[in-house]
Design an enzyme around this catalytic site. Structure first.
Site, mmCIF file in Angstrom:
data_model
loop_
_atom_site.group_PDB
_atom_site.id
_atom_site.type_symbol
_atom_site.label_atom_id
_atom_site.label_comp_id
_atom_site.label_asym_id
_atom_site.label_seq_id
_atom_site.Cartn_x
_atom_site.Cartn_y
_atom_site.Cartn_z
ATOM 1 C CG ASN A 39 -18.711 -3.859 -11.654
ATOM 2 O OD1 ASN A 39 -17.968 -4.728 -11.208
ATOM 3 N ND2 ASN A 39 -19.135 -3.862 -12.904
ATOM 4 C CE1 TYR B 3 -12.427 4.217 -19.903
ATOM 5 C CE2 TYR B 3 -12.892 2.367 -18.496
ATOM 6 C CZ TYR B 3 -12.052 3.356 -18.901
ATOM 7 O OH TYR B 3 -10.821 3.508 -18.313
ATOM 8 C CG ASN C 237 -8.503 -8.528 -18.699
ATOM 9 O OD1 ASN C 237 -8.048 -9.145 -19.669
ATOM 10 N ND2 ASN C 237 -9.127 -7.372 -18.824
ATOM 11 C CG ASP D 190 -14.391 6.918 -9.912
ATOM 12 O OD1 ASP D 190 -13.253 6.740 -9.424
ATOM 13 O OD2 ASP D 190 -15.258 7.616 -9.360
ATOM 14 C CE LYS D 191 -10.039 -0.730 -13.904
ATOM 15 N NZ LYS D 191 -10.637 -2.061 -14.043
ATOM 16 C CE LYS E 252 -19.714 -4.531 -17.724
ATOM 17 N NZ LYS E 252 -19.007 -3.282 -17.467
ATOM 18 C CB THR F 227 -14.630 -4.499 -10.873
ATOM 19 O OG1 THR F 227 -15.497 -4.599 -11.997
ATOM 20 C CG2 THR F 227 -14.809 -5.699 -9.984
#
Ligand SMILES: Cc1cc2nc3c(=O)[nH]c(=O)nc-3n(C[C@H](O)[C@H](O)[C@H](O)COP(=O)(O)O)c2cc1C
Length: 348
Positions: free
Chosen positions: A137, A310, A173, A63-64, A209, A84
């Site tokens: 996050n 996840y 990434n 759930d970004k 993290k 994030t």
């Protein structure tokens, strides 16, 4: 129901399937009752002093943009982490950028922090109060000239709506992000962040993290800095950009972060190393390849007092939370353990 739909869902591109899941969750039609577990009280635990029903959390990345955290709580998660989130809205890398490795029970993704941006996310959280314990996050935009400043912007805007904040330095990434694992960079980041929270009287717990690809020689530095700056917890771990040798899926050489079963042992080994040094002083959230009661049990024994997942949910659907909890209760009862906290770190 998921097992009937799965063959159809798995014919669709993984990212499209995820977007459909988010859309359908917005209808919030699944009744909470079907996800209930008997004797769940044995799983009751605390997160930063607050009671939660169980230690199973949803990891960041699903759930970004904080669109569906309340419907997701109904699946039975003890806590959820959204994000994030970056200061500006970001589209991420070109598609396709998520790949299923079905035989390996794994995913590779190179999404690149696609999200709706801080302003929108803060508004959603303000309008729709989380019904349970929620972490946010945060991370920098890809084109940011000052990454540390991006973390500060996010913390300032979001802290009122979050039960804890995760400083994400570990996505493979976003170019240069993992450089924050370097001793001097991490020192500078944590110094500036904690001075900022102190100055602004922000008292929310902070988590860091980290990457599973952390070199052995860097572990001590990270622990030293977590202690020095009183960081409340560490999330171990994000996806790995290594460990491709034994994969069988045709997408195994795609660039990006690997999650799911092949990550389980790597993250467990790192959790054990951290637990040995920080035993209970700093909270460890264990993530990577949890998809059953036994994999959850192994992470707890390695030293994590809280868990997240996840990829397991992609392969097994929302019923995975109930499945893990039921199996975990069963394991604990067989071993005559009274509460889940009694096993934390016993296998490290
Ligand atoms: C598609 C996808 C997107 C993710 N996006 C994020 C993210 O935005 N931020 C983050 O901290 N971790 C992100 N992750 C990493 C997960 O939170 C988690 O650390 C990792 O997948 C290992 O757990 P798992 O094996 O249960 O999936 C993402 C993972 C996946 C599979």
């Amino acid at each position: 129901m998921f097992s009937i739909l799965k063959p159809f869902i798995f014919k669709i591109d993984p990212e499209m399937a995820h977007d459909l899941a988010i859309k359908s969750l917005k209808y919030n039609f699944l009744p909470e009752e079907i996800f209930k577990v008997e004797n769940e009280s044995i799983l009751e635990t605390k997160i930063f002093g607050q009671k939660i029903k169980n230690p199973i959390g949803l990891a960041a990345g699903f759930d970004k943009s904080a669109e569906v955290y309340n419907p997701l709580f109904k699946f039975g998660f003890g806590f959820i982490e959204v994000g994030t989130v970056t200061p500006k809205k970001q589209f991420g890398n070109p598609k396709p950028r998520v790949f299923r490795l079905e035989n390996d029970h794994a995913l590779i993704n190179r999404l690149g922090f696609n999200n709706d941006g801080l302003e929108k996310v803060a508004k959603r959280l303000q309008k729709n109060s989380p019904t349970d314990f929620l972490g946010v996050n945060v991370g920098p935009n890809k084109d940011s000239k000052n990454k540390i400043d991006d973390y500060l912007k996010c913390i300032k805007e979001i802290y009122n709506y979050a039960d804890y904040i995760t400083i994400n330095i570990s996505s493979p990434n976003t170019p240069g992000l993992r450089d924050f694992h370097d001793k001097n960079s991490l020192h500078q980041l944590l110094k500036i962040v904690t001075e900022f929270t102190k100055k602004n009287k922000i008292q929310k717990p902070l988590m860091l993290k980290i990457s599973p690809d952390l070199a052995n020689s860097d572990i001590g530095n990270v622990i030293e800095l977590l202690k020095k700056f009183n960081i409340n917890g560490v999330i171990i771990s994000n996806t790995t950009d290594k460990n491709r040798e034994n994969l069988t899926g045709k997408f195994k050489s795609e660039f990006g972060g690997l999650s799911g079963e092949p990550l389980a042992k790597i993250s467990n080994d790192l959790i054990k190393k951290f637990y040995k040094e920080i035993k209970g002083e700093i909270t460890i959230i264990g993530v990577g390849g949890i998809n059953s009661g036994m994999t959850a049990y192994e992470k707890l024994k390695s030293g994590a007092s809280l868990l997240q997942l996840y990829t397991g949910m992609v392969y097994e659907g929302p019923g995975i939370v109930k499945k893990i909890k039921t199996e975990l209760v069963d394991i604990l009862e067989k071993e005559k353990i009274k509460n889940i906290n009694d096993i934390v770190g016993t296998g490290s």
